[in-house]
Design an enzyme around this catalytic site. Structure first.
Site, PDB file in Angstrom:
ATOM      1  CG  ASP A  69      -1.781   1.146   1.349  1.00  0.00           C
ATOM      2  OD1 ASP A  69      -2.468   1.400   0.359  1.00  0.00           O
ATOM      3  OD2 ASP A  69      -1.781   1.827   2.378  1.00  0.00           O
ATOM      4  CG  ASP A 400      -6.361   0.373   0.174  1.00  0.00           C
ATOM      5  OD1 ASP A 400      -6.404   1.176   1.115  1.00  0.00           O
ATOM      6  OD2 ASP A 400      -5.355   0.151  -0.511  1.00  0.00           O
TER       7      ASP A 400
END
Lengths: 535, 527
Positions: A69, A400
C-alpha cells in the site's frame, strides 16, 4: 544577495552565510527537487498493479511491516528530504480522500516531474510548464467524465460492487481469497450505508484482527467484537437478549475532583465511613440491576468488592473497554453512554441478541462478540491469518476495499482499470495539445506522455514488454475508438477491461490526476531551497 | 543535492536482487539454525540470556529458541513470527513450520536464479499448497466415534510429539499422563485447568498426574493440617488492614488514646469480617491477597484452614475445580456458592510441603507434578509436556489424524509432483520445487538421526508409488517402516497449520523487492 543595506547605508544580513545554511537556487533547485520526487516515485513504481511487489519496512524499533500500500510505505519510510515529504503528503491526502490509488498518484506525479525536467532543459519556464499541466489536467478530468460509465447496483445486485473491490484487492497479498474478502467488504459497507443520502460512515466498520487460523476464516460480524473478557472468571460466557448498560464511571469509590480531605478522628466516624463505603458499592450494583441491565460494559476498572457484588447479583460485566469501542457498542446496541450511575434508566440500555465470549488457540486469548444488535448498523470485520504481518496487511487491504465501495455508493460512476483510462486520457490530451498556441503546447503534450507511465509500469511489473504492449493497446484504442482497452496484467487473453471486469472509481481517478498535478505545480514553482545545515 | 538523501541519515534501502538475497539469506539462516532440532534424534540448543545472571535454557522447542534470538534481519523476523503463532495456535510443529518455510525459500532462490519471476513462483506455490492440503484431507483418519481407538490415537500422537523432546525416555509414561489430563477436560481447550508444578529432585519417571488440585502454598501455623469434607471459600479480599477506599480519607487524631481507639476499631472491623467469613460455615478459606497474623489467628481459633497469597491463576483454578465462586464481599452468606472437596491435606513432594485438594466436585482440572534432576530439565520437560497437551487438546476437538514419520510429507510431495507434470507453463517448475521442499523434512529427520538420508528417501519414494502405502522413516531402527504398525501419528490440524503458514510466510517474503530500514531509535546510554 544575502546582504542588504538599510536607509543609512549600513549593511545587514538577511540570511546567514553558507556555513549555516545550505541553499540552492534557480534551475539547480528545480532539478534537485525533481530528482527527489522521482526517487520517491521510483520506490513505489514496482508496487503498482496486480503483479506488483511488496516492500519490507523496518521501523525504528525493529518491527517489520510488509506492505504493498503506497500510503503505508511512504508513511513508514524515514524520509528527510523536503520534496520527498511533499510526495508523502500527496499519497496521504489521496488515502484520506479516496482510500485507494495511493501508489498510482505518486507514480503519476513522478512521471510528470520527469517530463517537466526535460522541458526545463529545453529552456521552457517552469511556470509555463505548470500552466500547461494545469490545462492538460482539466482536459483529462473532463475526458474521464465522458468515458465514465454509470453502473447500477441495488441491495440485491451486489455483483458490480464486488467486482470493483476485487480489482482493488487483486494487487494485495490477500488476492488468494479476494472474492470472499470483497464480498465481506461490500456487505460491510452496505450494512452501514445510508443509500438515500449516499453516505457511508466508515467509522462504523471496525476491523479487528487476531493471529492464527487462516485467511479464509476472516468473517463479517453483524455486531461488535471487543478484545476483552468478562471481569470475573465465573460470569456467564453467553448472554441471550442482553440489555446492556454502557457506563463511563468506574465501579470504584468516588473520587471528587476538588481537592478534599476526610479526616477521621473518632471511632464513630471510622465506622460510618466504612458503612458508607459498603453502601456505595451496593448502590452502584443495585442501580444497574434495577434498570434491568443484564450486562454492564464499563470504560473503567472495577474494585474487587464491586466485581464480586456484580458476580453475586448475576450481572456479568466487562471492564476497561476503550472509548471508541464503547461508542461503537452504543451505536450498535442503540444504547446511551451513561456517565453516572444516577442517570441510568431502562430506556438508556442497549439491546443485543447474543453476547458471547470466544476463546482462541492454546493461549488464553478471549474475545467478546456482541451480535444481533438492535441497530445492525455497526459491523466488525474479523480478520485471521498466519502471522501478524499478514493480518496487518489484510487490514490495510480491506480498508482500501471499503473505501472503494464507499466511493461507489457516493458516486456510482466508474472507469475501466488496467491503465485503460490513462491511455484514453493520454490520447485525448495529446489530440487537444495541438489546438493550444504557445509554449504550453509542449507541456500539455508532456502531460499526455506522463499519463502513459501508469500503464507502462503495469506492463513492466507484469513481465510484459512495456513499450510494445503499450503501443499495441494505444493503437487498438484509437482504431476501435473504444476506451476500454488496457493492459492484460493477469494474462487472461483479452485486453478489454470490460470483459475482465476491472473497474476503478471515477472520482478516484480524477482525484489522482488533480492531486498529482497540484503537487507537481507546487514543486515546479519552487526556485530557492533554503535549509538549515546539519549542525 | 543528490537523490540518495531522501532518507534520514542512518536509514538504509536495499533494492531488487539485493533485497531478495538479503531476505532469502536471513530466512534460510533461521531455518538452518533450528533444522538440527527436528525429529526424534534432533539435538538441543543452549540459550544464554544477556540479562543479569546469564541464565541458561536448554531446549529443543523451535518457538522457544526463536523467541530468545535477537534478530536484525526483517525476513528472519517473519519466520520467528510464524513460529510464535504456530505455538499459540496449535502448540506443536514450531520447528517444522520454520524449516518448511526456509526450504520453500531455498527452492525459490534457485528458481529466481533461473530467471523465473517471483509472482510466477508464488502462484505455483499456491496451487501446490492447495493440492497438498486436499490430499491430506483425503488421507485423514477420524476415529472420534470409537472411544478406544480414539484414545489409542491420542496416545500415539502424544508419544510422537514427545519422542522428539527430552521426555523421550519416558514417553509412554508422559503420553499417558498427557492423555489422561486432556481427557479430563472433556473437549474444552482451556489448558489453564491443567496445572503443572515443577519440583526439582527425583527423576522424570517420578512425575505423576494428580486428580485433585495441588496448591503450592503452606498452611497457616496452628491450623488443622487435614480436613475432610471441606467447605472452601475462595476469596479475593484484603485481609491485612482493609483500608478505607474512599479517596482522600485519612486518619488525623490528636492524642495517643485516640490512636488506640481507632486501632481498636480497625481490629474490630477485621474481627467482624472474619466472623462474617466464618459465618459461611466453612472450614477452609483461601485468599488471593495476604492474610495478616491477626486474622490468621482468628481463623486458627475457629479451626479454619486459611491459605494466603494464592496467586491469581491459583485462585481461578481452585474456583474452577471446587465449583465455588470467588468472593469479595461477605454480607449474604446464604447465596455465596462454596467450593467443596472431600479431603484437604498437606503433602510432601521432595522437601516441600504442598496443599492437596482431593475429591473435588468438578473433575475437569488436574495437576501434573513434574520431577527432575535440575531446573533446566524441568523447564524443558514442562515445555515438552505443554506441546503435547496443546496438540492433544486440539486433537480432541478436531479428531482427524495422520500418520507421522515423514509420511504426510511423502504423500504431499508425490501428489504435488503429479500436479506439476499436469500443469503447463512455468508454474510447474514452482510446483516441482514445492514438492522438493516437502521432501526436505523427512531428509532432515533422517540426517539428524545420522542415517543415510538419500538412500532412505529414495526407498520411501518407491514405496509410496503403491496405493495406500503407510511407509515412513523409522528413526529408531534406521530403516523404512510401516508407520501404522508402529503407531506413529500426528494431528491433522498441526500439519495443516504448518503447511499453510509456511507457504504464506514464504509467499510474503518472495513478494518483497525492496527493504527500507528506518534509522534505529536512539536510546540514551544508561551506563
Amino acid at each position: 544577495m544575502a546582504l542588504a543595506f538599510d536607509e543609512f547605508g549600513r549593511p545587514f544580513i538577511i540570511l546567514k552565510e553558507q556555513e549555516q545554511k545550505s541553499r540552492l537556487r534557480g534551475l539547480d533547485a528545480q532539478k534537485a527537487n525533481i530528482s527527489a520526487g522521482k526517487a520517491v516515485a521510483r520506490i513505489l513504481r514496482t508496487s503498482l498493479g496486480p503483479k506488483g511487489m511488496d516492500k519490507m519496512l523496518q521501523s525504528p524499533d525493529g518491527d517489520v511491516i510488509i506492505t504493498n500500500d503506497g500510503a503505508t510505505i511512504l508513511e513508514q519510510m524515514d524520509v528527510d528530504n523536503q520534496i520527498a515529504k511533499l510526495m508523502v503528503e500527496l499519497s496521504r491526502s489521496q488515502d484520506y480522500e479516496i482510500g485507494d490509488g495511493t501508489t498510482g498518484v505518486v507514480v503519476m506525479a513522478g512521471a510528470l516531474l520527469e517530463q517537466a525536467e526535460r522541458l526545463l532543459e529545453r529552456g521552457i519556464h517552469p511556470i509555463r510548464v505548470a500552466e500547461g499541466y494545469e490545462m492538460a489536467s482539466r482536459i483529462a478530468v473532463d475526458h474521464l467524465e465522458n468515458i465514465a460509465k454509470k453502473f447500477e447496483f441495488g441491495p440485491t445486485d451486489l455483483e458490480p460492487l464486488i467486482q470493483t473491490c476485487m480489482t482493488t484487492l487483486s494487487s494485495k497479498i490477500v488476492n488468494r481469497c479476494k472474492r470472499s474478502l470483497a464480498e465481506i467488504a461490500v456487505k460491510a459497507v452496505l450494512a452501514v450505508a445510508d443509500l438515500e443520502r449516499k453516505d457511508v460512515n466508515l467509522d462504523l466498520i471496525k476491523v479487528e484482527g487476531k493471529v492464527g487460523g487462516k485467511l479464509e476464516d476472516t468473517e463479517l460480524i453483524y455486531g461488535i467484537v471487543v478484545d476483552k473478557d468478562m471481569s470475573h472468571p465465573q460470569m456467564p460466557k453467553r448472554i441471550e437478549d442482553a440489555k446492556i448498560a454502557i457506563l463511563t464511571c468506574p465501579f470504584e469509590p468516588p473520587k471528587p475532583k476538588t481537592k478534599h480531605k476526610v479526616d477521621i478522628d473518632t471511632v464513630e466516624k471510622f465506622q460510618t465511613l466504612r458503612k458508607q463505603e459498603q453502601q456505595y458499592f451496593d448502590d452502584m450494583v443495585q442501580k444497574c440491576k434495577d434498570v434491568g441491565a443484564t450486562l454492564v460494559i464499563c470504560q473503567w476498572g472495577f474494585d474487587d468488592e464491586a466485581n464480586h457484588l456484580l458476580m453475586h447479583r448475576n450481572l456479568p460485566a466487562v471492564r476497561w473497554v476503550g472509548g471508541v469501542e464503547l461508542e461503537l457498542i452504543a451505536i450498535a446496541t442503540g444504547g446511551r453512554i451513561v456517565p453516572r450511575f444516577q442517570e441510568l434508566s431502562p430506556e438508556k440500555l442497549g439491546k443485543a441478541g447474543v453476547v458471547r465470549e470466544k476463546s482462541f488457540g492454546t493461549t488464553k486469548d478471549r474475545m467478546l462478540y456482541i451480535e444481533h444488535c438492535a441497530n445492525s448498523r455497526a459491523v466488525t470485520i474479523f480478520t485471521r491469518g498466519g502471522n501478524k504481518m499478514i493480518i496487518e496487511e489484510t487490514k490495510r487491504s480491506l480498508h482500501d476495499a471499503l473505501c472503494v465501495a464507499r466511493n461507489l455508493i457516493r458516486n456510482n460512476s466508474i472507469v475501466y482499470g488496467g491503465g485503460s483510462a490513462e491511455i484514453s486520457c493520454s490520447i485525448a490530451v495529446e489530440a487537444a495539445a495541438d489546438r493550444y498556441p504557445g509554449v504550453e503546447q509542449y507541456a500539455i503534450r508532456a502531460f499526455g506522455d506522463a499519463l502513459e507511465a501508469i500503464p507502462m509500469a503495469l506492463a513492466e511489473n507484469s513481465g510484459l514488454q512495456p513499450i510494445e504492449t503499450l503501443s499495441a493497446v494505444k493503437s487498438q484504442q484509437i482504431k476501435d475508438n473504444n476506451p476500454n482497452f488496457g493492459i492484460d496484467c493477469n494474462d487472461v487473453g483479452t485486453n478489454d477491461m470490460r470483459e475482465q471486469n476491472v473497474f476503478e472509481t471515477l472520482i478516484g481517478k480524477q482525484q489522482q490526476i488533480l492531486l498529482a498535478t497540484q503537487v507537481v505545480k507546487m514543486i515546479l514553482k519552487i526556485d530557492d531551497v533554503i535549509s538549515p545545515s546539519e549542525f | 543535492m543528490a537523490i540518495d538523501t531522501i532518507f534520514k541519515d542512518e536509514a538504509s534501502q536495499e533494492k531488487g536482487e539485493r533485497a531478495r538475497m538479503a531476505s532469502f539469506v536471513g530466512a534460510m539462516a533461521i531455518a538452518d539454525l533450528v533444522k538440527t532440532t527436528l525429529g526424534p534424534k534432533g539435538m538441543d540448543k543452549i540459550l544464554q540470556s544477556t540479562g543479569r545472571g546469564r541464565e541458561v535454557t536448554v531446549t529443543n522447542d523451535g518457538a522457544t529458541i526463536l523467541k530468545s534470538l535477537h534478530i536484525d534481519n526483517p525476513a528472519a523476523k517473519v519466520l520467528v513470527d510464524i513460529s510464535k503463532v504456530q505455538d499459540d495456535e496449535v502448540g506443536d510443529g514450531t520447528t517444522s513450520v520454520v524449516v518448511l518455510a526456509g526450504e520453500l525459500l531455498r527452492e525459490a532462490e534457485k528458481l529466481v536464479a533461473a530467471k523465473i519471476h517471483p509472482m510466477t513462483i508464488i502462484s505455483g506455490y499456491r496451487m501446490a499448497a492447495e493440492c497438498a492440503r486436499n490430499v491430506l484431507l483425503q488421507k485423514v483418519v477420524d476415529n472420534k466415534a470409537d472411544a478406544d481407538k480414539f484414545r489409542s490415537d491420542l496416545m500415539n500422537i502424544a508419544m510422537t510429539t514427545l519422542s522428539s523432546k527430552i521426555l523421550s525416555q519416558d514417553k509412554e509414561h508422559f503420553a499417558s499422563l498427557a492423555v489422561d489430563a486432556v481427557m479430563r477436560l472433556k473437549g474444552s481447550t482451556n489448558l489453564e485447568a491443567i496445572q503443572i508444578i515443577k519440583k526439582p529432585g527425583g527423576s522424570l519417571k517420578d512425575s505423576f498426574l494428580d486428580e485433585g488440585f495441588i496448591l503450592d502454598k503452606k498452611i497457616g501455623i496452628g491450623q488443622p493440617k487435614r480436613i475432610e469434607n471441606a467447605k472452601i471459600l475462595v476469596a479475593n479480599t484484603a485481609m491485612d488492614t482493609d483500608k478505607v477506599k474512599i479517596y482522600g480519607a485519612r486518619v488525623r487524631v490528636d492524642s495517643m488514646a485516640k490512636v488506640a481507639e481507632i486501632e481498636g476499631a480497625e481490629k474490630e472491623k477485621m474481627r467482624e469480617k472474619v466472623q462474617k467469613i466464618i459465618g459461611h460455615g466453612i472450614n477452609c478459606f483461601v485468599n488471593r491477597q495476604l492474610i495478616y497474623n491477626f486474622p490468621e489467628e482468628l481463623f486458627a481459633d475457629a479451626g479454619i484452614l486459611a491459605i494466603e497469597h494464592a496467586d491469581f491463576d491459583g485462585i481461578e483454578r481452585l474456583a474452577l475445580v471446587t465449583g465455588g465462586e470467588i468472593a469479595s464481599t461477605f454480607d449474604n452468606p446464604e447465596s455465596v456458592k462454596l467450593g467443596q472437596c472431600d479431603l484437604i491435606e498437606e503433602i510432601m513432594i521432595g522437601e516441600d510441603k504442598l496443599i492437596h485438594f482431593s475429591g473435588v466436585a468438578m473433575g475437569q482440572a488436574c495437576t501434573i507434578v513434574l520431577r527432575g534432576a535440575s531446573h533446566h530439565v524441568l523447564d524443558e520437560a514442562e515445555r515438552s509436556l505443554h506441546d503435547a497437551l496443546c496438540v492433544l487438546s486440539q486433537t480432541v476437538n478436531d479428531s482427524r489424524v495422520l500418520l507421522g514419520g515423514g509420511w504426510p510429507e511423502m504423500v504431499m510431495a508425490k501428489e504435488t509432483d503429479e500436479l506439476a507434470r499436469k500443469t503447463p507453463g512455468k508454474k510447474s517448475l514452482a510446483i516441482e520445487a514445492f514438492s522438493r521442499a516437502l521432501l526436505a523434512i523427512p531428509t532432515i529427520i533422517a540426517d539428524n538421526a545420522g542415517l543415510d538420508s538419500a538412500e532412505l528417501i529414495s526407498q520411501l519414494r518407491a514405496e509410496h508409488q503403491s496405493e495406500g502405502c503407510t511407509a515412513g522413516i523409522d528413526v529408531i531402527s534406521g530403516s523404512v517402516g510401516d508407520m501404522a504398525a508402529r503407531g506413529i501419528c500426528e494431528a491433522f490440524k498441526v500439519k495443516q497449520a504448518v503447511l499453510l503458514s509456511a507457504t504464506e510466510a514464504a509467499e510474503m517474503i518472495l513478494r518483497v523487492d525492496e527493504i527500507i530500514s528506518c534509522a534505529p531509535r536512539r536510546r540514551e546510554d544508561r551506563m
